[in-house]
Design a protein around this motif. Structure first.
Motif, PDB file in Angstrom:
ATOM      1  N   GLN A  83      27.583 117.913  46.464  1.00  0.00           N
ATOM      2  CA  GLN A  83      26.963 117.878  47.764  1.00  0.00           C
ATOM      3  C   GLN A  83      25.708 118.726  47.684  1.00  0.00           C
ATOM      4  N   LEU A  84      24.585 118.158  48.104  1.00  0.00           N
ATOM      5  CA  LEU A  84      23.337 118.906  48.039  1.00  0.00           C
ATOM      6  C   LEU A  84      22.932 119.387  49.420  1.00  0.00           C
ATOM      7  N   ARG A  85      22.243 120.487  49.436  1.00  0.00           N
ATOM      8  CA  ARG A  85      21.665 121.051  50.667  1.00  0.00           C
ATOM      9  C   ARG A  85      22.752 121.401  51.683  1.00  0.00           C
ATOM     10  N   SER A  86      22.307 121.812  52.871  1.00  0.00           N
ATOM     11  CA  SER A  86      23.301 122.269  53.843  1.00  0.00           C
ATOM     12  C   SER A  86      22.866 121.905  55.248  1.00  0.00           C
ATOM     13  N   GLY A  87      23.725 122.208  56.183  1.00  0.00           N
ATOM     14  CA  GLY A  87      23.447 121.896  57.583  1.00  0.00           C
ATOM     15  C   GLY A  87      23.252 120.409  57.757  1.00  0.00           C
ATOM     16  N   ALA A  88      22.306 120.048  58.607  1.00  0.00           N
ATOM     17  CA  ALA A  88      22.068 118.631  58.886  1.00  0.00           C
ATOM     18  C   ALA A  88      21.501 117.926  57.653  1.00  0.00           C
ATOM     19  N   PHE A  89      20.966 118.696  56.715  1.00  0.00           N
ATOM     20  CA  PHE A  89      20.379 118.093  55.514  1.00  0.00           C
ATOM     21  C   PHE A  89      21.428 117.752  54.455  1.00  0.00           C
ATOM     22  N   GLN A  90      22.657 118.145  54.707  1.00  0.00           N
ATOM     23  CA  GLN A  90      23.718 117.971  53.722  1.00  0.00           C
ATOM     24  C   GLN A  90      23.833 116.523  53.250  1.00  0.00           C
ATOM     25  N   GLU A  91      23.940 116.358  51.945  1.00  0.00           N
ATOM     26  CA  GLU A  91      23.935 115.014  51.373  1.00  0.00           C
ATOM     27  C   GLU A  91      25.057 114.922  50.349  1.00  0.00           C
ATOM     28  N   PRO A  92      26.108 114.166  50.653  1.00  0.00           N
ATOM     29  CA  PRO A  92      27.256 114.111  49.753  1.00  0.00           C
ATOM     30  C   PRO A  92      27.018 113.175  48.566  1.00  0.00           C
ATOM     31  N   ASN A  93      27.883 113.316  47.560  1.00  0.00           N
ATOM     32  CA  ASN A  93      27.986 112.351  46.463  1.00  0.00           C
ATOM     33  C   ASN A  93      26.693 112.154  45.684  1.00  0.00           C
ATOM     34  N   THR A  94      25.975 113.240  45.474  1.00  0.00           N
ATOM     35  CA  THR A  94      24.750 113.152  44.687  1.00  0.00           C
ATOM     36  C   THR A  94      25.081 113.434  43.229  1.00  0.00           C
ATOM     37  N   ARG A  95      24.564 112.605  42.360  1.00  0.00           N
ATOM     38  CA  ARG A  95      24.821 112.818  40.946  1.00  0.00           C
ATOM     39  C   ARG A  95      23.973 113.986  40.429  1.00  0.00           C
ATOM     40  N   ALA A  96      24.653 115.011  39.960  1.00  0.00           N
ATOM     41  CA  ALA A  96      23.949 116.203  39.490  1.00  0.00           C
ATOM     42  C   ALA A  96      23.040 115.875  38.312  1.00  0.00           C
ATOM     43  N   THR A  97      23.351 114.782  37.610  1.00  0.00           N
ATOM     44  CA  THR A  97      22.593 114.425  36.412  1.00  0.00           C
ATOM     45  C   THR A  97      21.226 113.837  36.724  1.00  0.00           C
ATOM     46  N   VAL A  98      21.003 113.437  37.968  1.00  0.00           N
ATOM     47  CA  VAL A  98      19.686 112.896  38.321  1.00  0.00           C
ATOM     48  C   VAL A  98      18.993 113.722  39.400  1.00  0.00           C
ATOM     49  N   ALA A  99      19.687 114.768  39.900  1.00  0.00           N
ATOM     50  CA  ALA A  99      19.080 115.603  40.933  1.00  0.00           C
ATOM     51  C   ALA A  99      18.141 116.598  40.265  1.00  0.00           C
ATOM     52  N   GLN A 100      16.835 116.422  40.537  1.00  0.00           N
ATOM     53  CA  GLN A 100      15.873 117.327  39.908  1.00  0.00           C
ATOM     54  C   GLN A 100      15.994 118.707  40.552  1.00  0.00           C
TER      55      GLN A 100
END
Lengths: 189, 95, 981
Positions: C72-89
């Motif tokens: 899960q990336l970011r927090s609060g309203a920006f929270q974004e689940p199921n992001t592949r860590a291998t492509v998240a810059q």
């Protein structure tokens, strides 16, 4: 008769904004007149258009400019045309010039006209318009009747980086919102 | 999909709305003795081919032309596009 | 914590140190890292828990095929689940949390589920949640919902903005690896319009992950130079961070460009842009995906694909382990060992399933040919692996290579079926490619670099000349063809432990075998029963090994067993991107009436009618609710005069020598003899005989008419009329153009309407003789403004409609109100309009609902017997004309104080309220301020001969039963004296 003078109000209040790289401006002085070609009446219409408007009758999807330069005739489809006149000629005068060779309808208040110009005009339209507007395939004088943000519209390239955009006047606010929204989303202010 | 409009060139299918089988052009003769049957078949009985299908599309966000599009319903390949008006004239509908 | 696994080299910028948090702990990485590479650099192997068994999981790949490392990336309203860590810059300030555990990642309370795994095999849901039925809603579903899915949504509105757009090109090149770059150079130099798209943020594909040499330069350097040349070409658009996620008909592609995903904040820029790319040709250079080998406990953190291990070492300067073991069935796996050894990473062992001579020798590394890994150990990461011969090897990273599968995803999007190519033991694109697509490089099964470069060049040159361009004279980039031998080897049969195939959906070798044992033979069934390949990664790394096992079970070959195909999207596309700007009130465009400004200034509430915003009523100070306003508007109109903006009705300008003939064919009633200067009501049917739309048509000139339609059907009627004109009656000279937006039209109704109109119209004789009911004229108003005047009535009062050019509409409303001031003129909205039309008994949308005939509507008199018209033949069907048919009539409550309810059904008094006894329905109701009680319009069998009868209006959901009396639908002025005035 009542003591009251009717006042014409531009659909967008004469909107104009320079975004730096792109300029969006309402055009309020165009007369737009549709001409329908009577069944089997192409030759007669072509002749009347030539003599009355000083313009050749364009093929579907293309446009022609009158000799005096202030009138452009678009052929929108198999038997329909649109005159875009910036010379201030009234509907009645223009209709009279065709001498019954075509069925005319005043469309000036049917459309809101916006001019989008500047080096980033293309980038703004890229977010809105499904038509390929690359200058190689959509050169000066090219136009398309298409959709912009789901709105039926006409896009006409007037210069390399200047487009005339027409949309149904009742949707003027949404249409402007689409354009200014695009300008903002490509990073302009 | 891209529909190659016979007058205006290739246009995105999103500019069009779809009606259905191009046989809708063949409106039966209302004066025929079996007109009721004719209209019943015209309106309710359609082929649903897996393959080539002639169908009516309307260029709503464009020139308002009705087109007859020959589309393969399996592959979506479009082999022919004509103005429906031309098709209707060919079928003698101006008489 | 320091970056303990960081080694030298790589495409990262060590001068830029980035701070990020994972589960609250602070880590550091560098510009150019992905979240995965930065986590590995910091020795963080455990990054999440698995979907079903809550097994500890680590990073498995280095690309978008990643099944495990979803965070899960970011927090609060920006929270974004199921992001592949291998492509998240990685960016400075990035926050990530792991998913799918209760309690901490290290001590997931749900991990106990793993102990129950013998009960959770394939088809578990189907077998377990069957009974008792009552448990489903109350127990099973809530549990499944709670445990399903991985990350969680913020449940708040996404504060980022998204956009869409349209791109066009001659050639779309998908993938900027060696083959894609080679193709782009050929196409770009030839001058064709090229879009080169790649999902990565650094282009070059495997060239950045390997130690290859191209044209005598290190591969990565060659790629950078090629990209620099391409960037200098005006005809080439390079789109990094852009995934081509779908291949659609006729060269249309879906592309997702991630604009600000790699930044801490979007700063008003679109986070992502969803592009629709239209390409004359496409070249797919999507590369290939390495697949694992299944063996016991092959899912522990630290077990990775061998190519991914190379990527971390070569591109990111990260050693995923300190004692690395390689397990391979092919030559490529060995390069992991040699590359790592060269970077100083210790190789513990190379285990090759093939009984061949070792490809190379490495000091310190044990080489086991014909070896198999049967099991691994280590609680939150691998610590040892056990070979089939019982040997245990201490290792903290096991690099696995089961060979490479061409990335055929996009070739399947139009039902193309890949074909098996046994020499590389993989599926390659079949014959059925999307139109005008060519596949190059490893995506096409050409698994070596030299071949990839050559094929890109060659195919692009062919495509360029197909498009009518001349290829520039240059030769293909040159590279050696590396060793690429492979033997088909899918899983270690000796393993007694669970061996995972689909990591994301937790499907094991045993599940596949169980599915077979339970009778599933088709791969499509296998997929659905086991859920293999049905996770967000669509089984990119899992499908082929599973298929091979299924083939083994059935005793068939892999091509005989078949394969499932891929669907769009290639990788998940966020809903936000699909929505683009169409959020909130930007969901769709809206239309404003010409007097909108005036209405806003005068207390109007607005209602959406299609896309229009119409004034619903105009509230005045002191009015306590909408009914007060509406009652007043109706009463003032009926007592004096009211004004309503009716611009929204469709207006169609109809001209031509045969216009009258045309109207006569589309309307049920006669139109041939309508005189110039007169208006006629017209009714249209559908061809099946059902009522469609109605309105008035005015004859303005010999060959000139203007038709009005209902607001709702304006566009559709126009379309139908064009259909009639072009397809049914192409021999008629008739032309249609919409003038709805061109004219601002106002209804002026009430006993004083004539006086008001007389004041604004320039010198027209308004007497009943000169301008009677249903007259029309082109005239001028307010001293010379062009206008159209119609004497028509919807309210039943004496009424006119005046149209002026739309730009004058707002002013016209002011002018009319000013001119009407001495009559106490009132502006009325759609509610009052509706009340008055119900009082008058006019049908509207509620009555023309697609089920009713002209006869039902009481409009049988409008159906001409003397001519054909659209809908005539079938309207005469017995079923539509029988005695028992519905009829539109009026209803009033027997007890006048009771309100009627629209939608109520009519039941004869004393009968049971059931479908059998249903006699019709109430279509419109209103409180009539004129009559002082509720009134309704509705349909009831034989209504026209049942006047005075009392029936029950049955509405169990809203207010129960009420006795109503059948009356004429014309509640006021049934003789029409008022409108004729």
């Amino acid at each position: 008769m009542a003591e009251f003078n009717l006042r014409a109000e531009p659909f967008l209040g004469g909107f104009s904004h320079d975004y730096g790289g792109a300029m969006v401006e309402e055009v309020t002085d165009l007369s737009l007149i549709s001409i329908a070609q009577p069944l089997n009446g192409r030759a007669a219409l072509a002749k009347a258009v030539q003599s009355g408007l000083g313009c050749t009758l364009p093929a579907p999807g293309s446009s022609a400019v009158a000799e005096n330069g202030d009138l452009r005739l678009l052929c929108l489809g198999m038997d329909s045309f649109l005159v875009i006149n910036s010379g201030g000629m009234s509907y009645d005068r223009l209709a009279a010039k065709l001498d019954g060779a075509g069925y005319t309808t005043d469309q000036s208040d049917n459309w809101v006209a916006l001019e989008l110009s500047g080096t980033l005009a293309y980038a703004i339209l890229e977010r809105l318009c499904p038509i390929d507007l690359h200058p190689d395939v959509f050169p000066i004088g090219a136009f398309a009747r298409t959709s912009i943000e789901h709105l039926n519209s006409i896009v006409l390239r007037q210069r390399e980086d200047r487009f005339l955009l027409l949309c149904a006047s009742s949707s003027a606010t949404s249409f402007l919102h689409a354009l200014t929204g695009s300008a903002v989303l490509i990073g302009l202010k | 999909m891209i529909i190659d409009h016979p007058l205006l060139g290739p246009r995105d299918a999103a500019e069009f709305t779809y009606l259905g089988d191009a046989t809708l052009i063949n409106r039966p003769d209302p004066a025929a003795p079996d007109a009721a049957d004719g209209f019943y078949e015209y309106l309710y009985l359609r082929d649903n081919p897996a393959g080539e299908h002639n169908e009516l599309w309307y260029h709503e966000q464009g020139d308002r032309a009705w087109l007859v599009v020959s589309r393969n319903t399996l592959t979506h390949e479009i082999t022919k596009v004509e103005l429906a008006r031309d098709v209707a004239l060919r079928l003698g509908r101006d008489r | 914590m320091s970056q303990i696994n960081r080694i030298k080299g790589g495409l990262i910028d060590r001068s830029q140190k980035l701070e990020f948090r994972f589960n609250g702990r602070v880590f550091h990485g560098h510009q150019g890292d992905t979240l995965a590479s930065a986590l590995l650099a910091n020795g963080q192997r455990l990054v999440g828990r698995s979907f079903k068994y809550h097994r500890p999981r680590g990073i498995f790949t280095a690309g978008s095929e990643e099944p495990n490392a979803l965070v899960q990336l970011r927090s609060g309203a920006f929270q974004e689940p199921n992001t592949r860590a291998t492509v998240a810059q990685l960016f400075d300030g990035l926050e990530a949390t792991s998913q799918n555990h209760i309690g901490s990642l290290d001590f997931d309370l749900m991990a106990a589920v793993d102990l129950m795994s013998p009960f959770l095999s394939a088809g578990f849901y189907y077998k377990t949640f069957m009974w008792p039925k009552a448990f489903w809603e109350k127990l099973y579903e809530p549990i499944i919902r709670k445990s399903a899915g991985l990350g969680s949504l913020s449940m708040r509105e996404d504060p980022d903005v998204y956009d869409k757009g349209f791109l066009h090109c001659d050639i779309l090149i998908i993938g900027a690896g060696p083959a894609g770059l080679s193709a782009a150079l050929s196409a770009g130099r030839a001058g064709v319009r090229v879009i080169l798209a790649d999902e990565d943020f650094v282009l070059g594909g495997r060239l950045n992950s390997e130690t290859f040499v191209v044209d005598g330069q290190p591969g990565g350097d060659w790629a950078a130079r090629a990209l620099a040349e391409l960037a200098s070409l005006p005809n080439v658009r390079i789109m990094a961070r852009t995934t081509i996620w779908g291949a659609y008909d006729h060269g249309v592609f879906g592309a997702l460009e991630r604009r600000t995903d790699h930044l801490a904040q979007s700063a008003g820029h679109p986070r992502q842009i969803l592009w629709r790319v239209t390409a004359k040709r496409s070249i797919l250079a999507a590369g290939s995906i390495e697949r694992p080998i299944a063996f016991g406990n092959n899912d522990r953190p630290g077990i990775m694909l061998a190519g991914a291990v190379r990527t971390y070492v070569n591109r990111f300067g990260v050693a995923p382990g300190k004692q690395v073991t390689v397990f391979t069935n092919n030559d490529d796996g060995w390069r992991t060992a040699t590359d790592l050894a060269q970077k100083g990473v210790r190789i513990s062992a190379i285990v090759d399933s093939r009984d061949i001579a070792p490809l190379t020798s490495l000091p310190d590394a044990e080489i086991v040919m014909g070896g198999r890994v049967v099991d691994t150990a280590g609680r939150k990461g691998i610590s040892t692996c056990t070979l089939a011969n019982g040997q245990k090897i201490k290792t903290d990273c096991l690099a696995v290579s089961g060979g490479w599968s061409p990335n055929v995803h996009l070739t399947c999007h139009q039902r193309g079926r890949p074909e098996w190519q046994s020499d590389i033991a993989a599926f390659v694109p079949g014959q059925n490619l999307p139109a005008n697509m060519a596949v190059v490089g490893t995506a096409n099964g050409l698994l070596t670099l030299g071949e990839a470069l050559r094929s890109g060049h060659q195919i692009a040159e062919g495509t360029v000349s197909d498009l009518g361009f001349t290829a520039a004279r240059h030769s293909a980039p040159v590279a050696d063809n590396e060793a690429s031998g492979v033997s088909a080897f899918w899983y270690v049969g000796e393993s007694r432990k669970r061996a995972w195939l689909d990591f994301q959906n937790d499907v094991t070798v045993k599940d596949v075998k169980l599915a077979y044992a339970e009778g599933f033979r088709s791969v499509e069934h296998l997929k659905r029963y086991t859920t293999l390949g049905m996770a967000t990664d669509q089984g990119k790394t899992a499908n082929i090994p599973a298929l091979a096992i299924m083939a083994e079970c059935t005793g068939k070959t892999i091509p005989e067993t078949g394969t499932t195909i891929f669907r769009p999207p290639y990788t998940p596309v966020p809903i936000g991107a699909l929505a683009g700007r169409s959020r909130g009130k930007d969901f769709r465009p809206y239309r404003l009436t010409p007097s909108h400004k005036w209405a806003k200034q005068n207390g109007a509430s607005f209602v959406e009618v299609g896309n229009w915003l119409r004034a619903q009523w105009y509230a005045r100070a002191g009015e306590k609710g909408w009914r007060n306003s509406v009652d007043r508007e109706v009463t003032m109109t009926r007592n004096s005069v009211g004004i309503c903006d009716v611009t929204t009705l469709g207006k169609i300008d109809i001209q031509g020598r045969d216009a009258a003939q045309f109207l006569n064919r589309v309307y049920t009633n006669a139109f041939l003899k309508l005189p110039v200067g007169r208006v006629r009501y017209g009714l249209m049917l559908r061809e099946d005989g059902i009522a469609y739309d109605d309105g008035t048509t005015a004859r303005l000139g010999e060959n000139h008419y203007v038709m009005t339609t209902t607001t709702a059907n304006a566009g559709l009627v126009f379309q139908r009329l064009e259909f009639a004109r072009q397809c049914l009656f192409p021999g008629l000279d008739v032309h249609l153009i919409s003038v709805t937006d061109g004219w601002a039209q106002f209804a002026i109704a009430g006993p004083n309407s004539r006086k008001l109109v007389q004041k604004v119209v320039d010198g027209l004789d308004m007497s009943n003789e000169a301008f009677p009911f249903m007259a029309c004229a082109e005239t001028t108003v307010f001293g010379g403004t062009k206008a159209r005047l119609f004497r028509i009535s919807f309210s039943g009062e004496m009424a006119y409609e005046i149209a002026v050019p739309a730009r004058l509409g707002n002013s016209m409303m002011q002018g009319l109100m000013e001119a009407g001031a001495k009559f106490d003129a009132v502006a009325y909205g759609t509610e009052a309009l509706g009340v008055m039309r119900i009082e008058k008994g006019h049908a509207a949308g509620n009555e023309l609902n697609g089920q009713t005939t002209a006869l039902d509507l009481g409009l049988g008199g409008f159906m001409s017997k003397k001519k054909d018209y659209i809908g005539k033949t079938l309207s005469e069907r017995a079923e539509l004309t029988h005695e028992d048919a519905m009829r539109l009539v009026g209803f009033r409550p027997v007890e006048r104080s009771k309100p009627l309810v629209a939608g109520a059904h009519f039941i004869a008094q004393g009968q049971e309220a059931n479908t059998e006894n249903d006699e019709g329905w109430m279509s419109s109701v209103a409180f009539s301020p004129t009559l002082g009680h509720s009134i309704g319009l509705g349909f009831i069998r034989r209504g026209h001969v049942r006047m005075g009868e009392v029936v029950t209006a049955y509405s169990p959901a809203r207010g129960g039963n009420i006795a109503v009396e059948i009356v004429s639908p014309h509640f006021i002025d049934p003789e029409g004296g008022r409108q004729r005035g």
